[in-house]
Motif scaffolding. Structure first.
Motif, PDB file in Angstrom:
ATOM      1  N   GLU A 262       0.853  -1.211   0.000  1.00  0.00           N
ATOM      2  CA  GLU A 262       0.000   0.000   0.000  1.00  0.00           C
ATOM      3  C   GLU A 262       0.870   1.236   0.000  1.00  0.00           C
ATOM      4  O   GLU A 262       0.562   2.225  -0.675  1.00  0.00           O
ATOM      5  CB  GLU A 262      -0.919  -0.003   1.227  1.00  0.00           C
ATOM      6  CG  GLU A 262      -1.956  -1.131   1.266  1.00  0.00           C
ATOM      7  CD  GLU A 262      -3.016  -1.043   0.172  1.00  0.00           C
ATOM      8  OE1 GLU A 262      -2.933  -0.146  -0.685  1.00  0.00           O
ATOM      9  OE2 GLU A 262      -3.922  -1.898   0.152  1.00  0.00           O
ATOM     10  N   SER A 263       1.970   1.177   0.741  1.00  0.00           N
ATOM     11  CA  SER A 263       2.885   2.318   0.759  1.00  0.00           C
ATOM     12  C   SER A 263       3.452   2.564  -0.625  1.00  0.00           C
ATOM     13  O   SER A 263       3.539   3.699  -1.087  1.00  0.00           O
ATOM     14  CB  SER A 263       4.014   2.039   1.772  1.00  0.00           C
ATOM     15  OG  SER A 263       5.016   3.006   1.680  1.00  0.00           O
ATOM     16  N   ARG A 264       3.838   1.461  -1.308  1.00  0.00           N
ATOM     17  CA  ARG A 264       4.394   1.581  -2.663  1.00  0.00           C
ATOM     18  C   ARG A 264       3.340   2.136  -3.630  1.00  0.00           C
ATOM     19  O   ARG A 264       3.671   2.833  -4.578  1.00  0.00           O
ATOM     20  CB  ARG A 264       4.868   0.225  -3.171  1.00  0.00           C
ATOM     21  CG  ARG A 264       6.036  -0.356  -2.420  1.00  0.00           C
ATOM     22  CD  ARG A 264       7.366   0.199  -2.938  1.00  0.00           C
ATOM     23  NE  ARG A 264       8.455  -0.120  -2.041  1.00  0.00           N
ATOM     24  CZ  ARG A 264       9.201  -1.206  -2.157  1.00  0.00           C
ATOM     25  NH1 ARG A 264       8.986  -2.054  -3.127  1.00  0.00           N
ATOM     26  NH2 ARG A 264      10.173  -1.412  -1.301  1.00  0.00           N
ATOM     27  N   ARG A 268      -1.383   5.849   1.815  1.00  0.00           N
ATOM     28  CA  ARG A 268      -0.807   5.935   3.145  1.00  0.00           C
ATOM     29  C   ARG A 268      -1.778   5.448   4.230  1.00  0.00           C
ATOM     30  O   ARG A 268      -1.386   4.769   5.168  1.00  0.00           O
ATOM     31  CB  ARG A 268      -0.398   7.382   3.410  1.00  0.00           C
ATOM     32  CG  ARG A 268       0.647   7.500   4.515  1.00  0.00           C
ATOM     33  CD  ARG A 268       1.039   8.918   4.759  1.00  0.00           C
ATOM     34  NE  ARG A 268       1.617   9.526   3.574  1.00  0.00           N
ATOM     35  CZ  ARG A 268       1.786  10.838   3.417  1.00  0.00           C
ATOM     36  NH1 ARG A 268       1.394  11.673   4.368  1.00  0.00           N
ATOM     37  NH2 ARG A 268       2.323  11.343   2.338  1.00  0.00           N
ATOM     38  N   CYS A 271      -1.993   1.817   4.385  1.00  0.00           N
ATOM     39  CA  CYS A 271      -0.723   1.315   4.954  1.00  0.00           C
ATOM     40  C   CYS A 271      -0.799   1.348   6.483  1.00  0.00           C
ATOM     41  O   CYS A 271      -0.484   0.364   7.158  1.00  0.00           O
ATOM     42  CB  CYS A 271       0.435   2.176   4.440  1.00  0.00           C
ATOM     43  SG  CYS A 271       2.018   1.741   5.165  1.00  0.00           S
ATOM     44  N   VAL A 295       5.112   6.777   8.956  1.00  0.00           N
ATOM     45  CA  VAL A 295       4.236   6.818   7.766  1.00  0.00           C
ATOM     46  C   VAL A 295       3.269   8.001   7.870  1.00  0.00           C
ATOM     47  O   VAL A 295       3.039   8.722   6.900  1.00  0.00           O
ATOM     48  CB  VAL A 295       3.465   5.489   7.604  1.00  0.00           C
ATOM     49  CG1 VAL A 295       2.436   5.578   6.462  1.00  0.00           C
ATOM     50  CG2 VAL A 295       4.433   4.350   7.326  1.00  0.00           C
ATOM     51  N   PRO A 300       7.872   7.013   3.579  1.00  0.00           N
ATOM     52  CA  PRO A 300       7.397   5.730   3.030  1.00  0.00           C
ATOM     53  C   PRO A 300       7.705   4.591   4.007  1.00  0.00           C
ATOM     54  O   PRO A 300       8.659   4.669   4.769  1.00  0.00           O
ATOM     55  CB  PRO A 300       8.190   5.576   1.729  1.00  0.00           C
ATOM     56  CG  PRO A 300       9.437   6.352   1.950  1.00  0.00           C
ATOM     57  CD  PRO A 300       9.085   7.492   2.871  1.00  0.00           C
ATOM     58  N   PHE A 301       6.852   3.547   3.949  1.00  0.00           N
ATOM     59  CA  PHE A 301       7.082   2.380   4.826  1.00  0.00           C
ATOM     60  C   PHE A 301       8.134   1.477   4.166  1.00  0.00           C
ATOM     61  O   PHE A 301       8.001   1.074   3.012  1.00  0.00           O
ATOM     62  CB  PHE A 301       5.776   1.605   5.013  1.00  0.00           C
ATOM     63  CG  PHE A 301       5.963   0.328   5.792  1.00  0.00           C
ATOM     64  CD1 PHE A 301       6.300   0.366   7.143  1.00  0.00           C
ATOM     65  CD2 PHE A 301       5.813  -0.914   5.171  1.00  0.00           C
ATOM     66  CE1 PHE A 301       6.473  -0.821   7.845  1.00  0.00           C
ATOM     67  CE2 PHE A 301       5.981  -2.092   5.884  1.00  0.00           C
ATOM     68  CZ  PHE A 301       6.313  -2.034   7.235  1.00  0.00           C
TER      69      PHE A 301
END
Lengths: 318, 258, 290
Positions: A262-264, A268, A271, A295, A300-301
């Motif tokens: 989800e981060s990619r 957010r 994520c 986050v 980013p995670f």
């Protein structure tokens, strides 16, 4: 042969017509029978994983013993032929490393490489150790002759054999897929995991590994879908159980990877949502809390450096 | 020496004219090549499993050749009575025994050479390397192993009347030593008491046949063993082989033939 | 005659009493001698009782150039004697020598040729290879070896068959191989164990001719046989063994009593066999060939 031809033939030799007719009738009967029989046979085979495997049919349930042998072989190959025997274990796990390998204490995979078998007891023991691999090494790290050139491939045949012999043994597929991915064989890894899923439909570990394959292939949406499906199945299977019996390791992996994907994808909130779900089941919630804050702060995670995100079965016997 | 070499040459001729070795070599090649044709994840460079299978087949074949060639020598000579015209010649029984041993050993070494050449070619086609020194070491240790087994079997053949009982006992002993040899002391410590003491005596007195099996080092491309270790192994094998042969000669001298 | 006669030890002429070879005893040493040989076999089972005496106090001597026949019914101890003389079986007591050496010494067999009763040879070898093997054991130099083998093959008329494996040979051909291997070292003493056993009349005649030829060449021949007619034809002296004991020894003529016209009659008298009183003799007439 056309009808006209048959007529001509019949005219030439009066006795040939019944023979030809009989042959045609037999052919038609055989063809019909084949059409009739084939689908049920196919269906029968399809219902039993590995039913068409001669070895499995011959060995019966005894094949699981051979599967175990092949799996241990893969592990021995990962250690370049070194593997403690039951007699070595009898020594009361002379070193912490050996004890770790035997599963008696928690992983301690460093140090003591030279004394893996304990101190030399006598000259026979000392001389004997020069004739077999008596020091601990890993194929991908410090294998004899140096690592590299994809020498890890050597463990793969044993995993495939083990999987053939015992298709319900999920670790064969996850460990195999891990090494295949590491060797850059993404397609082979995915094929192997799908093979495992045919024998173990809906297995959470395999769904997680399949998601990894799609994730490595930059197919993020499909990876997310697969992991979500895995999460649903985990909940269905595990949530009713007492906490101590739950396989929380796999669940944490699923949730952290869902957060990662989800981060990619730039989502957010989703994520944070997956990370928040991981909080009550993760082994180290403090680290996850820290990541949630990061986050929310716009970072980013990134994968957490822990076994949860590192490996699903690098060392086959660990 | 000419007497010994003459007897040895007959043993070798017999093995050349029997089909056993050819069948074993053919089966080894067939099984190895069939397994080599299996495609594991489309990777043609996977070699070690093939090396392992090939070496395992070579070891089984060599053991069968060594045991059964040596086991039938004296009993079959006695049964077919070829021993009578032979011992009516100016040849001592010790020379007959030593000739039988030399013949068995050379026959095993020759067949092993064929097996190892096949293995080296197979290995090179997969891995693209020729660790000749390692192979020579493995081959020599394997030859020493066959010599030890042949001498032990010849000793058994003058104790046990039936070839089958001798071969079974030797195969069981060799198998046990290969698997348990280096662990006997540990098991003895664990067992304790009289049984433990007996196991310890076995550990120090019995020949450690597992020393001659360096398959794992070859399969996993470990560096070659130091030559002084090989020299010690050679002395060890000669000492034990010599003892077995001396006992066999002593027993054969007292062996009534009628 | 009868039972009483059968138990009497027939007086046999000593070597020094002026028979054909008697004069030699003072000047020429025997080629083969046995002194008070005794062989006992232990019973094979615990119930078997005491040891079985196969040979009891055998004393005999064979001199150079003579053809010596060794006779006796089945179980008399002929094969045991042969086994002792060739070093196969150690005597329980007594001593046997060949060419002055103890029979247990392999060098005593350097000048011996031995033809076993039946053909016991490596069937996977050709006759040529077998002869080469034995020639090596006799220590025949490589330069002479091939010539000696060719001569032996020609002597027994094996011809091209000598290059074929022995397993493809007929019984007669195998016996010829046996003769060739017995002669490969040009022996001074030939020990033949039932050399005509199982052969057809032509084969027997050939063996008889061979013995006579060897005799002409001055070789010594020691052979055991059931064929009394054959023994009578070729032997200078005979020894008759019965139940492990020597019953008679000497030239054939000296063993015959007045009125006896053949060796067979003398033989039957010496071993105490009378056709009318079967109980007097522990052996069956069927065990006596010819």
């Amino acid at each position: 042969m056309t009808h006209a031809d048959t007529s001509t033939e019949s005219a030439k030799s009066p006795g040939a017509a019944p023979e030809l007719g009989l042959a045609g009738l037999l052919f038609a009967a055989a063809f019909t029978l084949a059409l009739f029989v084939h689908p049920p046979i196919y269906e029968f085979q399809g219902r039993r994983p590995g039913a068409d495997d001669v070895l499995a049919r011959v060995l019966g349930d005894g094949r699981r013993l051979f599967a175990n042998h092949c799996y241990l072989k893969a592990d021995a190959y990962y250690h370049s032929g070194y593997y403690p025997t039951i007699f070595d274990d009898q020594q009361g796990h002379q070193t912490a490393h050996m004890a770790a390998d035997a599963g008696v204490v928690q992983e301690q995979n460093t140090g003591e490489e030279g004394q893996f078998l304990g101190a030399v007891t006598d000259w026979i023991d000392g001389h004997s150790r020069k004739h077999f691999p008596s020091s601990h090494s890993h194929l991908d790290e410090d294998a004899p002759g140096g690592k590299g050139a994809g020498v890890e491939r050597e463990i793969l045949p044993w995993l495939e054999l083990s999987a053939n012999l015992d298709p319900q043994w999920v670790e064969n597929y996850t460990v195999g897929a891990f090494w295949l991915r590491k060797l850059g064989k993404q397609a082979e890894a995915e094929r192997f995991v799908r093979l495992g899923l045919e024998s173990n439909p809906g297995n959470v570990e395999l769904l997680f590994e399949l998601g990894r394959c799609r994730f490595d292939a930059a197919d993020l949406e499909r990876a997310r879908n697969i992991w979500e499906q895995g999460w649903v199945r985990w909940r269905a299977r595990e949530e009713g159980r007492p906490a101590a019996e739950q396989n929380r390791f796999t669940a944490t992996q699923l949730l952290l990877h869902l957060a990662l994907v989800e981060s990619r994808l730039g989502r957010r909130e989703k994520c944070v949502e997956w990370l928040t779900r991981a909080l009550p089941i993760a082994a180290s919630p403090d680290q996850i809390k820290k990541r949630i804050e990061e986050v929310r702060g716009g970072l980013p995670f990134e994968p957490i450096q822990s076994p949860a995100l590192e490996s699903s079965g690098k060392d086959a016997h660990h | 020496m000419s007497h010994i070499s003459a007897v040895a040459s007959v043993v070798i001729l017999e093995m050349i004219r029997r089909k056993d070795v050819y069948v074993l070599l053919f089966l080894t090649a067939l099984i190895t090549l069939a397994l080599g044709a299996v495609n594991f994840f489309g990777d043609p460079k996977i070699a070690r499993y093939l090396k392992e299978v090939c070496l395992a087949l070579i070891w089984v074949s060599s053991l069968v050749i060594a045991v059964f060639t040596a086991a039938r020598q004296i009993p079959s000579e006695k049964e077919s009575r070829t021993l009578f015209p032979l011992l009516a010649k100016p040849i001592s029984r010790a020379q007959v025994m030593l000739g039988k041993f030399l013949g068995c050993w050379l026959a095993c070494a020759a067949s092993l050479a064929a097996f190892y050449v096949f293995f080296a070619i197979l290995s090179a086609t997969r891995e693209g390397q020729w660790p000749v020194a390692n192979y020579v070491q493995a081959y020599w240790l394997h030859c020493l192993f066959c010599g030890l087994v042949a001498s032990l079997t010849l000793l058994g053949s003058v104790w046990f009347t039936a070839v089958s009982s001798n071969a079974t006992i030797i195969l069981a002993f060799v198998g046990a030593m290969l698997v348990l040899g280096r662990h006997l002391h540990k098991v003895a410590m664990k067992t304790g008491g009289l049984a433990g003491n007996l196991l310890d005596v076995g550990y120090y007195a019995l020949p450690h046949l597992e020393w001659f099996d360096v398959r794992d080092l070859i399969i996993h491309n470990w560096p070659r063993i130091d030559w002084d270790v090989i020299a010690k192994d050679t002395l060890y094998a000669f000492a034990y082989g010599g003892c077995f042969l001396a006992l066999a000669c002593w027993r054969f001298r007292r062996y009534a033939i009628h | 005659m009868g039972l009483v006669v059968s138990c009497r030890v027939v007086p046999w002429p000593r070597a020094s009493t002026g028979f054909a070879f008697g004069h030699m005893s003072g000047t020429i040493k025997p080629i083969l001698s046995a002194e008070n040989l005794r062989v006992e076999y232990r019973p094979t089972s615990r119930k078997g009782g005491g040891p079985k005496v196969a040979l009891n106090g055998l004393t005999l001597a064979v001199y150079p150039g003579e053809v010596f026949g060794f006779l006796g019914p089945n179980g008399a101890g002929k094969t045991t004697t042969m086994n002792v003389l060739l070093g196969f079986t150690p005597p329980t007591s007594g001593r046997a020598t060949i060419f002055g050496s103890d029979v247990r010494d392999p060098s005593s067999r350097q000048r011996i040729g031995y033809l076993p009763e039946l053909t016991y040879y490596y069937k996977f070898l050709t006759a040529f290879e077998l002869l080469r093997f034995y020639a090596k054991i006799f220590g025949i130099p490589a330069a002479q070896r091939e010539q000696r083998i060719e001569e032996a093959i020609q002597l027994v008329e094996l011809g091209a068959a000598a290059r074929r494996p022995i397993r493809t040979y007929s019984k007669g051909m195998q016996q010829r191989v046996g003769i060739a291997q017995a002669l490969i070292n040009n022996p001074d003493l030939l020990i033949l164990d039932e050399p005509t056993s199982g052969l057809d009349p032509i084969g027997r005649m050939e063996v008889r001719r061979l013995i006579q030829r060897l005799k002409k060449e001055g070789k010594t021949v020691f052979f055991s046989s059931h064929e009394l007619g054959e023994v009578e034809t070729v032997c200078d002296r005979v020894a008759i063994l019965f139940q492990g004991e020597l019953k008679a020894l000497g030239p054939i003529a000296s063993l015959m009593s007045p009125g006896e016209t053949s060796l067979e009659q003398a033989f039957l008298r010496i071993i105490g066999f009378t056709p009318n009183e079967e109980s007097a003799c522990p052996i069956s007439p069927l065990s006596l060939a010819s």
